[in-house]
Design a protein around this motif. Structure first.
Motif, PDB file in Angstrom:
ATOM      1  N   THR A   1       0.856  -1.184   0.000  1.00 61.56           N
ATOM      2  CA  THR A   1       0.000   0.000   0.000  1.00 61.56           C
ATOM      3  C   THR A   1       0.889   1.230   0.000  1.00 61.56           C
ATOM      4  OG1 THR A   1      -1.819  -1.070   1.195  1.00 61.56           O
ATOM      5  CG2 THR A   1      -1.718   1.331   1.272  1.00 61.56           C
ATOM      6  N   VAL A   2       0.675   2.105  -0.961  1.00 59.81           N
ATOM      7  CA  VAL A   2       1.404   3.373  -1.022  1.00 59.81           C
ATOM      8  C   VAL A   2       0.425   4.493  -0.686  1.00 59.81           C
ATOM      9  CG1 VAL A   2       2.668   4.999  -2.479  1.00 59.81           C
ATOM     10  CG2 VAL A   2       3.055   2.538  -2.731  1.00 59.81           C
ATOM     11  N   PHE A   3       0.742   5.271   0.330  1.00 56.22           N
ATOM     12  CA  PHE A   3      -0.088   6.411   0.711  1.00 56.22           C
ATOM     13  C   PHE A   3       0.324   7.613  -0.129  1.00 56.22           C
ATOM     14  CE2 PHE A   3       0.037   3.751   4.572  1.00 56.22           C
ATOM     15  CZ  PHE A   3      -1.327   3.513   4.692  1.00 56.22           C
TER      16      PHE A   3
ATOM     17  N   ARG B   1      -5.105   7.503  -0.935  1.00 56.87           N
ATOM     18  CA  ARG B   1      -4.862   8.937  -0.808  1.00 56.87           C
ATOM     19  C   ARG B   1      -5.276   9.406   0.583  1.00 56.87           C
ATOM     20  NH1 ARG B   1      -3.467  12.855  -4.195  1.00 56.87           N
ATOM     21  NH2 ARG B   1      -3.714  11.506  -6.019  1.00 56.87           N
ATOM     22  N   LEU B   2      -4.318   9.949   1.307  1.00 53.98           N
ATOM     23  CA  LEU B   2      -4.617  10.507   2.618  1.00 53.98           C
ATOM     24  C   LEU B   2      -5.272  11.878   2.456  1.00 53.98           C
ATOM     25  CD1 LEU B   2      -1.353   9.600   4.581  1.00 53.98           C
ATOM     26  CD2 LEU B   2      -3.542   8.399   4.607  1.00 53.98           C
ATOM     27  N   PRO B   3      -6.015  12.325   3.474  1.00 56.53           N
ATOM     28  CA  PRO B   3      -6.618  13.666   3.397  1.00 56.53           C
ATOM     29  C   PRO B   3      -5.544  14.722   3.146  1.00 56.53           C
ATOM     30  CG  PRO B   3      -7.513  12.452   5.250  1.00 56.53           C
ATOM     31  CD  PRO B   3      -6.383  11.618   4.714  1.00 56.53           C
ATOM     32  N   PRO B   4      -5.906  15.799   2.448  1.00 51.71           N
ATOM     33  CA  PRO B   4      -4.909  16.828   2.141  1.00 51.71           C
ATOM     34  C   PRO B   4      -4.342  17.465   3.394  1.00 51.71           C
ATOM     35  CG  PRO B   4      -7.125  17.594   1.629  1.00 51.71           C
ATOM     36  CD  PRO B   4      -7.246  16.135   1.934  1.00 51.71           C
TER      37      PRO B   4
ATOM     38  N   LEU C   1      -0.191  12.537  10.221  1.00 58.33           N
ATOM     39  CA  LEU C   1       0.054  11.335  11.021  1.00 58.33           C
ATOM     40  C   LEU C   1      -1.222  10.744  11.628  1.00 58.33           C
ATOM     41  CD1 LEU C   1       3.455  12.084  12.807  1.00 58.33           C
ATOM     42  CD2 LEU C   1       3.014  10.788  10.709  1.00 58.33           C
ATOM     43  N   PRO C   2      -2.171  11.559  12.123  1.00 55.33           N
ATOM     44  CA  PRO C   2      -3.426  10.945  12.609  1.00 55.33           C
ATOM     45  C   PRO C   2      -4.153  10.154  11.517  1.00 55.33           C
ATOM     46  CG  PRO C   2      -3.224  13.186  13.438  1.00 55.33           C
ATOM     47  CD  PRO C   2      -2.138  13.013  12.409  1.00 55.33           C
ATOM     48  N   SER C   3      -4.179  10.690  10.300  1.00 57.67           N
ATOM     49  CA  SER C   3      -4.819   9.969   9.193  1.00 57.67           C
ATOM     50  C   SER C   3      -4.048   8.706   8.855  1.00 57.67           C
ATOM     51  CB  SER C   3      -4.910  10.867   7.958  1.00 57.67           C
ATOM     52  OG  SER C   3      -5.679  12.020   8.222  1.00 57.67           O
TER      53      SER C   3
ATOM     54  N   ASP D   1       9.006  11.034  11.316  1.00 53.22           N
ATOM     55  CA  ASP D   1       8.049  11.235  12.406  1.00 53.22           C
ATOM     56  C   ASP D   1       6.996  10.125  12.430  1.00 53.22           C
ATOM     57  OD1 ASP D   1       9.112  13.466  13.659  1.00 53.22           O
ATOM     58  OD2 ASP D   1       8.079  14.868  12.340  1.00 53.22           O
ATOM     59  N   ALA D   2       6.801   9.463  11.290  1.00 48.56           N
ATOM     60  CA  ALA D   2       5.854   8.344  11.236  1.00 48.56           C
ATOM     61  C   ALA D   2       6.369   7.134  12.006  1.00 48.56           C
ATOM     62  CB  ALA D   2       5.575   7.964   9.783  1.00 48.56           C
ATOM     63  N   PHE D   3       7.646   7.126  12.370  1.00 50.89           N
ATOM     64  CA  PHE D   3       8.179   6.040  13.194  1.00 50.89           C
ATOM     65  C   PHE D   3       7.406   5.912  14.506  1.00 50.89           C
ATOM     66  CE2 PHE D   3      12.841   5.987  11.474  1.00 50.89           C
ATOM     67  CZ  PHE D   3      12.394   5.379  10.314  1.00 50.89           C
ATOM     68  N   ASP D   4       6.966   7.053  15.046  1.00 50.55           N
ATOM     69  CA  ASP D   4       6.248   7.017  16.326  1.00 50.55           C
ATOM     70  C   ASP D   4       4.931   6.264  16.176  1.00 50.55           C
ATOM     71  OD1 ASP D   4       8.328   8.512  17.338  1.00 50.55           O
ATOM     72  OD2 ASP D   4       7.269  10.425  17.121  1.00 50.55           O
TER      73      ASP D   4
END
Length: 373
Positions: A39-41, A63-66, A90-92, A115-118
């Motif tokens: 999956t590629v975001f 596609r993540l929210p803008p 990150l929440p999305s 930062d996505a490591f968290d």
């Protein structure tokens, strides 16, 4: 992992065509060569369908929210803008990872996504970096926290070369853009991302042993880099978009023009997926091409008043709207160059152009994607 379980790799690229191309190709190869699910975001205005019209069924695009415009100041430099933008989604990302089926067994981010490591850590997902530039730059970034403590003042003001253990010394004038001004937020974000690389379970590099034996050896063996600690390294390159024999109708005119030129006669001029020139630089380049009497294919972008080389970074695939070269090239340039030169706004299928028999030279900004292609 349970026997028969599907390995599902989630990949979060930074926005921008230069980041998206190698990530999509990595995903395609993980599916085709290893039978994984990927999956590629996708972020921002990136248009993966323009770059890869056909992708395998096991590679899914989500596609993540803008990005919230309030999260990124209008004056933010590229590294600052990317880092703040990724942090804001990150929440999305967390929600998407929790909803994914089957659950992801790995999260891969690129250079600005640490930062996505968290999020991955909270969910118990192994975390990896796909480093889309050179091993030499990776060595510099891993050593950057040490340089930040060792060096007083600006790097560009140093009289001696910048020394990364085991690597070729760097002239201060050649330091990467985010390190030019230590007082800029861009520098602090670059340092922030660099300092988090050791948190990765491993780093995949878009390079090969034969291209960069010196920095790869230093990263693996030099005590100063090993004790950072440098995560396990896996050169997996060159990962580039493959050329296709099926021509995109949108760019057929460009390729047909090349078909009509003698072998090795065309100079291809392109400064990367987001690079721009100032008005003065654009005019000088136009006059140089005209006076050279050289056949050329030039990918142009609307100049920037301040000469910001990264001004088109987020609009490389044409997201900024119509771009008419006649509004910024010297008056009459297109007419005088007709038959000998072709100007194409914004973007061309670079792999196909570089592989065309008519192309005999390449004027480039030296970006790693372009070098590998």
């Amino acid at each position: 992992m349970e026997s028969g379980a599907v390995t599902h790799v989630a990949i979060l690229p930074s926005p921008g065509t230069g980041h998206l191309i190698p990530v999509l190709e990595l995903g395609r190869r993980l599916v085709a060569l290893h039978g994984l699910r990927v999956t590629v975001f996708v972020l921002g205005d990136d248009q993966p369908g323009l770059l890869f019209p056909s992708l395998p069924d096991a590679l899914r695009l989500v596609r993540l929210p803008p990005v919230d415009p309030a999260a990124v100041p209008d004056t933010a430099a590229v590294v600052t803008g990317i880092s703040l933008g990724l942090r804001s989604v990150l929440p999305s990302l967390r929600s998407a990872l929790l909803e994914a089926s089957p659950p992801p067994t790995a999260l891969v981010v690129d250079v600005f996504g640490t930062d996505a490591f968290d999020v991955a850590g909270d969910l118990g997902i192994p975390r990896y970096v796909f480093f889309t530039s050179t091993a030499a730059l990776l060595a510099l970034m891993l050593y950057m926290p040490a340089l930040d403590e060792e060096v007083a003042g600006e790097y560009v003001d140093l009289s001696d070369p910048i020394r990364v253990p085991g690597c070729t010394p760097i002239r201060p004038a050649d330091v990467v853009d985010p390190m030019l001004d230590r007082g800029d937020d861009q520098y602090r974000w670059y340092l922030h991302q660099s300092s988090r690389f050791p948190l990765a379970d491993a780093i995949l590099l878009n390079t090969v042993e034969e291209l960069e034996p010196v920095p790869l050896t230093a990263l693996r063996e030099h005590p100063a880099l090993v004790r950072i600690p440098t995560p396990p390294l896996y050169p997996v390159g060159p990962v580039t978009r493959p050329a296709t024999t099926i021509r995109d109708p949108e760019h057929e005119q460009t390729l047909a023009w090349l078909d009509a030129q003698p072998p090795g006669s065309v100079l291809f001029v392109s400064f990367g997926s987001g690079g721009t020139l100032s008005d003065e630089q654009t005019a000088e380049l136009a006059w140089g091409l005209e006076l050279s009497r050289q056949r050329f294919l030039w990918v142009t972008r609307r100049p920037t008043a301040g000469g910001d080389a990264d001004a088109a970074f987020f609009d490389a695939a044409g997201g900024a709207g119509p771009d008419d070269p006649a509004t910024y090239l010297p008056e009459g340039f297109a007419g005088r160059a007709e038959g000998r030169g072709l100007v194409v706004p914004s973007w061309v299928p670079q792999v196909e152009v570089l592989g065309h028999p008519a192309v005999g030279g390449f004027v480039t900004h030296g970006g790693w994607n372009s070098v590998l292609e």
